[in-house]
Scaffold this motif. Structure first.
Motif, PDB file in Angstrom:
ATOM      1  N   LYS A 199      -1.714  -2.932 -12.250  1.00 36.35           N
ATOM      2  CA  LYS A 199      -0.646  -2.244 -12.976  1.00 36.35           C
ATOM      3  C   LYS A 199       0.683  -2.971 -12.800  1.00 36.35           C
ATOM      4  O   LYS A 199       1.040  -3.368 -11.689  1.00 36.35           O
ATOM      5  CB  LYS A 199      -0.516  -0.803 -12.479  1.00 36.35           C
ATOM      6  N   TRP A 200       1.423  -3.082 -13.922  1.00 37.85           N
ATOM      7  CA  TRP A 200       2.612  -3.918 -13.982  1.00 37.85           C
ATOM      8  C   TRP A 200       3.885  -3.104 -14.154  1.00 37.85           C
ATOM      9  O   TRP A 200       3.917  -2.111 -14.880  1.00 37.85           O
ATOM     10  CB  TRP A 200       2.496  -4.899 -15.152  1.00 37.85           C
ATOM     11  N   ALA A 201       4.969  -3.577 -13.498  1.00 39.15           N
ATOM     12  CA  ALA A 201       6.311  -3.001 -13.663  1.00 39.15           C
ATOM     13  C   ALA A 201       7.313  -3.913 -12.961  1.00 39.15           C
ATOM     14  O   ALA A 201       6.957  -4.643 -12.025  1.00 39.15           O
ATOM     15  CB  ALA A 201       6.388  -1.595 -13.080  1.00 39.15           C
ATOM     16  N   ASP A 202       8.555  -3.866 -13.389  1.00 40.32           N
ATOM     17  CA  ASP A 202       9.613  -4.672 -12.769  1.00 40.32           C
ATOM     18  C   ASP A 202      10.223  -3.869 -11.615  1.00 40.32           C
ATOM     19  O   ASP A 202      11.255  -3.225 -11.773  1.00 40.32           O
ATOM     20  CB  ASP A 202      10.673  -5.031 -13.814  1.00 40.32           C
ATOM     21  N   ASP A 247      -6.484   5.334  -8.487  1.00 46.00           N
ATOM     22  CA  ASP A 247      -5.560   4.982  -9.558  1.00 46.00           C
ATOM     23  C   ASP A 247      -4.230   4.584  -8.937  1.00 46.00           C
ATOM     24  O   ASP A 247      -3.955   4.858  -7.752  1.00 46.00           O
ATOM     25  CB  ASP A 247      -5.377   6.161 -10.522  1.00 46.00           C
ATOM     26  N   ALA A 248      -3.398   3.929  -9.731  1.00 45.05           N
ATOM     27  CA  ALA A 248      -2.039   3.563  -9.339  1.00 45.05           C
ATOM     28  C   ALA A 248      -1.168   3.612 -10.583  1.00 45.05           C
ATOM     29  O   ALA A 248      -1.576   3.134 -11.644  1.00 45.05           O
ATOM     30  CB  ALA A 248      -2.008   2.163  -8.717  1.00 45.05           C
ATOM     31  N   GLU A 249       0.014   4.200 -10.483  1.00 43.57           N
ATOM     32  CA  GLU A 249       0.897   4.322 -11.639  1.00 43.57           C
ATOM     33  C   GLU A 249       2.352   4.150 -11.207  1.00 43.57           C
ATOM     34  O   GLU A 249       2.802   4.764 -10.240  1.00 43.57           O
ATOM     35  CB  GLU A 249       0.741   5.684 -12.323  1.00 43.57           C
ATOM     36  N   TRP A 250       3.070   3.307 -11.976  1.00 46.90           N
ATOM     37  CA  TRP A 250       4.499   3.108 -11.774  1.00 46.90           C
ATOM     38  C   TRP A 250       5.290   4.108 -12.635  1.00 46.90           C
ATOM     39  O   TRP A 250       4.897   4.405 -13.761  1.00 46.90           O
ATOM     40  CB  TRP A 250       4.923   1.712 -12.200  1.00 46.90           C
ATOM     41  N   ALA A 251       6.430   4.573 -12.128  1.00 45.88           N
ATOM     42  CA  ALA A 251       7.340   5.412 -12.922  1.00 45.88           C
ATOM     43  C   ALA A 251       8.601   5.680 -12.101  1.00 45.88           C
ATOM     44  O   ALA A 251       8.547   5.736 -10.869  1.00 45.88           O
ATOM     45  CB  ALA A 251       6.683   6.731 -13.319  1.00 45.88           C
ATOM     46  N   ASP A 252       9.710   5.863 -12.780  1.00 45.31           N
ATOM     47  CA  ASP A 252      10.971   6.218 -12.112  1.00 45.31           C
ATOM     48  C   ASP A 252      11.076   7.743 -12.055  1.00 45.31           C
ATOM     49  O   ASP A 252      11.743   8.370 -12.865  1.00 45.31           O
ATOM     50  CB  ASP A 252      12.155   5.609 -12.866  1.00 45.31           C
TER      51      ASP A 252
END
Length: 704
Positions: A199-202, A247-252
């Motif tokens: 999973k991708w994110a800056d 699972d893995a999830e990026w979020a602000d």
């Protein structure tokens, strides 16, 4: 400072306005599946989300289906699709070749070949697809993702999973060559994984996408890799709980401008289950938060604002122990702010595991719905779409804004404190939106009187001194209106915007109205949408006006009120309005960088009042036709004069500003045609106005 008792009471009251989250099974016919693959995307460009759903049926055979969203709560299978029967993988939609249609990247176990499968299906735009394996390793039991890792404005591909040859487990990136071919990025040497996520994110805000990699090789893997910006990656060394089958999830989740990470899975001795939130500190470190989420494996995590309160909630599904033991969950944890989440007691979603679940707004009602797929608690295959039927929101969205252009911003950031959050000076960080403006949005009950102030740091003593001219109890204040509102970005410690504030004089013509004994008022985004506080002054000829100091380049909304209450407000026509969120319209205006006096528009219309109809001769003077309409460069106006007179043709835009005006002298009685050049006008709705001897006698709507 406010008393502790008052702060506690306010907190209780604010919490009490939250509405229960409810969902309804729309009972559309879907394949009942386990080992599911789910991807939402508008593949046919009809402005609603379609569904790719694959997985294993009860007969142990996999199937892949593209369901077309009919827009009425039904989904029908698309005919003659080329996708092989897949399970145990992933899929994503994106426009890979920049042709304006979504293409499908898929991975999974191929029921035809009994091997892994990875391909891009290019959307031909006519309901068909073209398969392109493009040299990708044929994988399953892994993850795939679109990502522009090298910032060259085309999408690259990341793949992890199992292949049927040595080294068996891979994690690779493939660079898009721009011609529908891909080249493996060399020298990466990432650990190969299966049953993991890619999973991708800056995460460090350097404008390059980083990624988290989880799964299993010879041991559990959970690593964050930093994009160096030169085509290489470095292991960040950030300690993340290690595991697989999750699972893995990026979020602000806390709206601080830094993307956070939640991970779930099974690790340790194989019996451990975990779900852990990692809060991004903004300095390339994370703080591990154990918030009481159920630890799960064989399931899904989804961030979405399920309760429409402007922060992200967390959906969790899976099994909390070994699959088959009956200990399953599907629940939503509502974001309360301040690193606190509360389990929804009203969502009542079926429990599923060994599948995939994805949130999406399939019916365009502004609320995230959710598809659940996998094995349910009756131990049978299951797939269903649940519509978010939550009534209401947690109040009105109020966006607090402050301009820090004249201040040295504290390294601790800018905060807002007020009665809506317990007067905690360090709890509510604002987001830097650029140009010195900081913002924070909070949902607050309609009609509530809120006091607040801004803090350049995190402590009392670093708070602004609010001038008496805009203060109540030495604080800023607002009465929450009936609609979402964005407050003007006043300068820190000032009643006015920073720098180039300008004066805008609003004017309305009440000639066609019986003016209320309570007077004429204006309400808008620049004054808190208060219909009672801003009375306009009568000048001449039934024209009322009032002046405000507003920041240049602000986009404001407003309307006039014939009295002091909302039922007495004008009905702004759609042609010159913007939706107010309640089925009606507000006026809108982009403030220029100079003082401006607005045209006196007739109350409830888009144009000045017509003043000359009572004169018989004038009443016979009229515009006969305007052509072409819609127009492009030239406009022909055919009109009839009942008597010889001077006249003017004016064109007004949708906010009542004159964009063209020309005077014609002593036209004779009879039929006339004038051609005017308007090539410089942007596309939009306009109004042509005919004046005779200074008297407005007719208006006509025109469109470019």
């Amino acid at each position: 400072m406010k008393k502790l008792l008052l702060s506690s009471l306010i907190t209780i009251l604010l919490n009490s306005i939250t509405f229960g989250q409810t969902f309804e099974n729309i009972n559309t016919t879907l394949n009942q599946l386990q080992f599911s693959i789910v991807a939402w995307g508008d593949y046919d460009n009809d402005n609603d989300l379609d569904l790719f759903l694959a997985g294993e049926k009860a007969d142990a055979n996999p199937i892949s289906t593209l369901y077309i969203n009919e827009g009425n709560g039904t989904f029908i299978p698309a005919d003659n699709m080329p996708f092989p029967p897949l399970e145990i993988g992933n899929a994503e939609w994106a426009d890979m070749n920049n042709d304006g249609t979504l293409d499908l990247l898929v991975q999974g176990y191929n029921g035809n070949t009994f091997l892994g499968f990875t391909a891009i299906y290019y959307n031909n735009g006519d309901g068909t697809f073209t398969e392109n394996t493009s040299g990708f390793p044929q994988t399953y039991m892994g993850d795939i993702a679109y990502v522009d890792f090298d910032n060259d404005n085309d999408l690259d591909v990341a793949i992890s999973g199992f292949i049927n040859e040595d080294p068996f487990y891979i994690s690779k990136i493939f660079e898009n060559n721009g011609d529908e071919t891909f080249t493996e990025v060399s020298g990466t040497n990432f650990p190969g994984t299966m049953y993991g996520k890619f999973k991708w994110a800056d995460y460090n805000n350097d404008n390059y996408k980083d990624f988290v990699l989880t799964g299993y090789e010879s041991d559990f893997v959970s690593e964050i890799y930093k994009n160096n910006g030169d085509g290489t990656f470095s292991n960040s060394g950030i300690d993340i709980h290690k595991g697989w089958l999750g699972d893995a999830e990026w979020a602000d989740y806390n709206n601080d401008g830094n993307v956070d990470l939640v991970v779930a899975g099974t690790g340790g001795d194989g019996t451990e289950r975990y779900t852990i939130l990692y809060k991004n500190n903004g300095d390339e470190t994370f703080t591990e938060l154990n918030l009481g989420f159920p630890g799960i494996s064989h399931g899904s995590l989804e961030w979405a604002d399920f309760d429409s309160d402007n922060d992200l909630d967390l959906f969790i599904s899976g099994t909390t122990t070994t699959p088959g033991e009956g200990n399953y969950v599907s629940t939503i944890y509502l974001n309360d702010g301040g690193d606190s989440f509360t389990e929804s007691q009203t969502a009542n979603l079926p429990k599923v595991y060994w599948g995939d679940s994805k949130a999406a707004d399939y019916n365009n009602d502004g609320k995230p719905d959710i598809l659940l797929s996998g094995i349910n608690d009756s131990e049978i295959q299951y797939s269903a779409i649940f519509k978010n039927t939550t009534d209401g929101t947690s109040g009105i969205a109020v966006t607090f804004r402050v301009n820090m252009s004249n201040e040295t911003v504290s390294p601790d950031g800018i905060h807002v404190a007020g009665s809506f959050q317990g007067w905690d000076p360090g709890a509510t960080m604002m987001t830097d939106t650029g140009n010195g403006i900081f913002e924070y949005t909070e949902n607050i009950a309609e009609g509530e009187m809120v006091e607040f102030k801004f803090i350049n740091g995190t402590q009392w003593g670093e708070d602004e001194s609010v001038p008496a001219g805009c203060a109540q109890n030495n604080n800023r204040f607002i009465t929450v209106p009936v609609q979402d509102t964005v407050l003007t970005a006043f300068c820190f410690g000032s009643c006015f915007p920073c720098g180039d504030a300008v004066t805008v004089t609003f004017r309305v013509d009440m000639s066609e109205q019986a003016v209320s004994l309570d007077g004429v008022h204006i309400a808008g985004s620049f004054q808190g949408w208060d219909p009672t506080s801003t009375e306009m002054a009568l000048t001449t000829n039934n024209i009322y006006e009032v002046a405000f100091t507003i920041n240049a380049f602000e986009q404001i909304e407003y309307k006039f009120i014939n009295g002091i209450d909302w039922p007495e407000s004008e009905l702004v026509p759609e042609e010159c309005g913007v939706p107010d969120g309640f089925g009606a319209y507000n006026r809108s205006f982009s403030v220029p960088d100079f003082d401006t006096t607005m045209t006196a528009i007739c109350f409830g219309t888009c144009v000045p009042c017509i003043t000359g109809i009572g004169d018989n001769k004038i009443a016979q003077t009229e515009i006969k036709t305007i052509y072409p309409n819609p127009f492009t460069d030239n406009l022909n106006i055919e009109y009839y004069f009942a008597e010889k007179a001077d006249f003017e043709i004016g064109i007004y835009n949708s906010v009542g500003k004159i964009v063209f005006e020309k005077t014609y002298s002593k036209k004779n009685t009879g039929l006339h045609t004038e051609t005017i050049t308007v090539a410089n006008l942007p596309k939009g709705v306009y109004f042509a106005i005919l004046k005779s001897d200074g008297v407005i006698i007719q208006t006509e709507k025109i469109v470019k």
